[in-house]
Write a protein that holds these residues in place. Structure first.
Motif, PDB file in Angstrom:
ATOM      1  N   GLU A   1       8.899   2.671   6.109  1.00 13.16           N
ATOM      2  CA  GLU A   1       7.593   3.043   6.649  1.00 13.16           C
ATOM      3  C   GLU A   1       7.258   4.490   6.293  1.00 13.16           C
ATOM      4  O   GLU A   1       6.124   4.800   5.929  1.00 13.16           O
ATOM      5  CB  GLU A   1       7.602   2.865   8.168  1.00 13.16           C
ATOM      6  CG  GLU A   1       6.246   3.043   8.802  1.00 13.16           C
ATOM      7  CD  GLU A   1       6.267   2.728  10.276  1.00 13.16           C
ATOM      8  OE1 GLU A   1       5.602   3.478  11.028  1.00 13.16           O
ATOM      9  OE2 GLU A   1       6.925   1.760  10.671  1.00 13.16           O
ATOM     10  N   LYS A   2       8.238   5.363   6.353  1.00 12.64           N
ATOM     11  CA  LYS A   2       8.028   6.764   5.976  1.00 12.64           C
ATOM     12  C   LYS A   2       7.674   6.865   4.487  1.00 12.64           C
ATOM     13  O   LYS A   2       6.777   7.616   4.101  1.00 12.64           O
ATOM     14  CB  LYS A   2       9.270   7.600   6.269  1.00 12.64           C
ATOM     15  CG  LYS A   2       9.088   9.078   5.942  1.00 12.64           C
ATOM     16  CD  LYS A   2      10.374   9.846   6.148  1.00 12.64           C
ATOM     17  CE  LYS A   2      10.255  11.319   5.845  1.00 12.64           C
ATOM     18  NZ  LYS A   2       9.531  11.713   4.677  1.00 12.64           N
TER      19      LYS A   2
ATOM     20  N   ASP B   1       4.232   8.332   3.011  1.00 13.02           N
ATOM     21  CA  ASP B   1       4.250   9.439   2.042  1.00 13.02           C
ATOM     22  C   ASP B   1       3.493   9.059   0.771  1.00 13.02           C
ATOM     23  O   ASP B   1       2.740   9.866   0.224  1.00 13.02           O
ATOM     24  CB  ASP B   1       5.686   9.838   1.692  1.00 13.02           C
ATOM     25  CG  ASP B   1       6.375  10.594   2.820  1.00 13.02           C
ATOM     26  OD1 ASP B   1       5.688  11.024   3.775  1.00 13.02           O
ATOM     27  OD2 ASP B   1       7.616  10.731   2.757  1.00 13.02           O
ATOM     28  N   ALA B   2       3.696   7.822   0.305  1.00 11.63           N
ATOM     29  CA  ALA B   2       2.998   7.361  -0.903  1.00 11.63           C
ATOM     30  C   ALA B   2       1.491   7.329  -0.671  1.00 11.63           C
ATOM     31  O   ALA B   2       0.708   7.739  -1.548  1.00 11.63           O
ATOM     32  CB  ALA B   2       3.506   5.980  -1.314  1.00 11.63           C
ATOM     33  N   LYS B   3       1.062   6.875   0.496  1.00 12.79           N
ATOM     34  CA  LYS B   3      -0.368   6.846   0.822  1.00 12.79           C
ATOM     35  C   LYS B   3      -0.943   8.259   0.838  1.00 12.79           C
ATOM     36  O   LYS B   3      -2.026   8.511   0.302  1.00 12.79           O
ATOM     37  CB  LYS B   3      -0.588   6.204   2.190  1.00 12.79           C
ATOM     38  CG  LYS B   3      -0.250   4.742   2.252  1.00 12.79           C
ATOM     39  CD  LYS B   3      -0.328   4.238   3.682  1.00 12.79           C
ATOM     40  CE  LYS B   3       0.240   2.840   3.802  1.00 12.79           C
ATOM     41  NZ  LYS B   3       0.213   2.356   5.184  1.00 12.79           N
TER      42      LYS B   3
ATOM     43  N   ALA C   1      -1.004   9.664  -2.802  1.00 13.65           N
ATOM     44  CA  ALA C   1      -2.052   8.994  -3.584  1.00 13.65           C
ATOM     45  C   ALA C   1      -3.426   9.523  -3.196  1.00 13.65           C
ATOM     46  O   ALA C   1      -4.272   9.772  -4.060  1.00 13.65           O
ATOM     47  CB  ALA C   1      -1.976   7.484  -3.382  1.00 13.65           C
ATOM     48  N   GLY C   2      -3.654   9.708  -1.905  1.00 16.35           N
ATOM     49  CA  GLY C   2      -4.922  10.268  -1.448  1.00 16.35           C
ATOM     50  C   GLY C   2      -5.125  11.685  -1.960  1.00 16.35           C
ATOM     51  O   GLY C   2      -6.232  12.074  -2.337  1.00 16.35           O
ATOM     52  N   HIS C   3      -4.045  12.459  -1.987  1.00 17.71           N
ATOM     53  CA  HIS C   3      -4.104  13.826  -2.513  1.00 17.71           C
ATOM     54  C   HIS C   3      -4.473  13.812  -4.001  1.00 17.71           C
ATOM     55  O   HIS C   3      -5.325  14.589  -4.439  1.00 17.71           O
ATOM     56  CB  HIS C   3      -2.759  14.515  -2.297  1.00 17.71           C
ATOM     57  CG  HIS C   3      -2.662  15.875  -2.915  1.00 17.71           C
ATOM     58  ND1 HIS C   3      -3.284  16.982  -2.382  1.00 17.71           N
ATOM     59  CD2 HIS C   3      -2.030  16.290  -4.041  1.00 17.71           C
ATOM     60  CE1 HIS C   3      -3.032  18.025  -3.154  1.00 17.71           C
ATOM     61  NE2 HIS C   3      -2.271  17.637  -4.160  1.00 17.71           N
TER      62      HIS C   3
ATOM     63  N   GLN D   1       1.302   0.553  -7.136  1.00 20.82           N
ATOM     64  CA  GLN D   1       2.562   0.240  -6.465  1.00 20.82           C
ATOM     65  C   GLN D   1       2.327  -0.163  -5.017  1.00 20.82           C
ATOM     66  O   GLN D   1       2.956  -1.099  -4.518  1.00 20.82           O
ATOM     67  CB  GLN D   1       3.511   1.429  -6.555  1.00 20.82           C
ATOM     68  CG  GLN D   1       3.975   1.693  -7.971  1.00 20.82           C
ATOM     69  CD  GLN D   1       4.728   3.000  -8.112  1.00 20.82           C
ATOM     70  OE1 GLN D   1       4.856   3.770  -7.178  1.00 20.82           O
ATOM     71  NE2 GLN D   1       5.230   3.253  -9.315  1.00 20.82           N
ATOM     72  N   LEU D   2       1.420   0.528  -4.339  1.00 21.80           N
ATOM     73  CA  LEU D   2       1.112   0.171  -2.951  1.00 21.80           C
ATOM     74  C   LEU D   2       0.512  -1.229  -2.860  1.00 21.80           C
ATOM     75  O   LEU D   2       0.821  -1.979  -1.941  1.00 21.80           O
ATOM     76  CB  LEU D   2       0.158   1.206  -2.340  1.00 21.80           C
ATOM     77  CG  LEU D   2       0.790   2.551  -1.996  1.00 21.80           C
ATOM     78  CD1 LEU D   2      -0.290   3.582  -1.685  1.00 21.80           C
ATOM     79  CD2 LEU D   2       1.753   2.411  -0.839  1.00 21.80           C
TER      80      LEU D   2
END
Length: 93
Positions: free
Chosen positions: A4-5, A9-11, A14-16, A32-33
């Motif tokens: 979950e972490k 972190d990936a979300k 990716a938003g950044h 990947q998500l």
């Protein structure tokens, strides 16, 4: 817990990337998500947005896309992405 972490972190990253117009990097993470969470329409929308932006770069500023496509891997030499080399009439046939 760790998975979950990792997803969170990936979300966030990716938003950044998307916010900073690093479309290829954002596209890789959203891809990947969407593989991990295939039923989430959020990732499909982000993928469409990033793909649209990359197509515009390829059309209007191919040199910028080529520069963005040459990235340094965290633990290796620079790599080229498949999206960098646009098809030319000589390579289509």
């Amino acid at each position: 817990a760790w998975a979950e972490k990792l997803l969170n972190d990936a979300k966030r990253v990716a938003g950044h990337y998307e916010k900073n117009e690093q479309w290829l990097r954002a596209l890789r993470l959203y891809s990947q998500l969407s593989t991990i969470e295939p039923n989430s329409p959020e990732w499909k929308e982000h993928l469409k947005t990033c793909t649209r932006r990359i197509r515009l770069l390829a059309l209007y500023t191919p040199a910028e896309l080529k520069r963005a496509g040459t990235t340094a891997a965290p633990d290796g030499p620079p790599t080229r992405t498949a999206a960098v080399e646009p098809a030319t009439p000589a390579t289509i046939f």
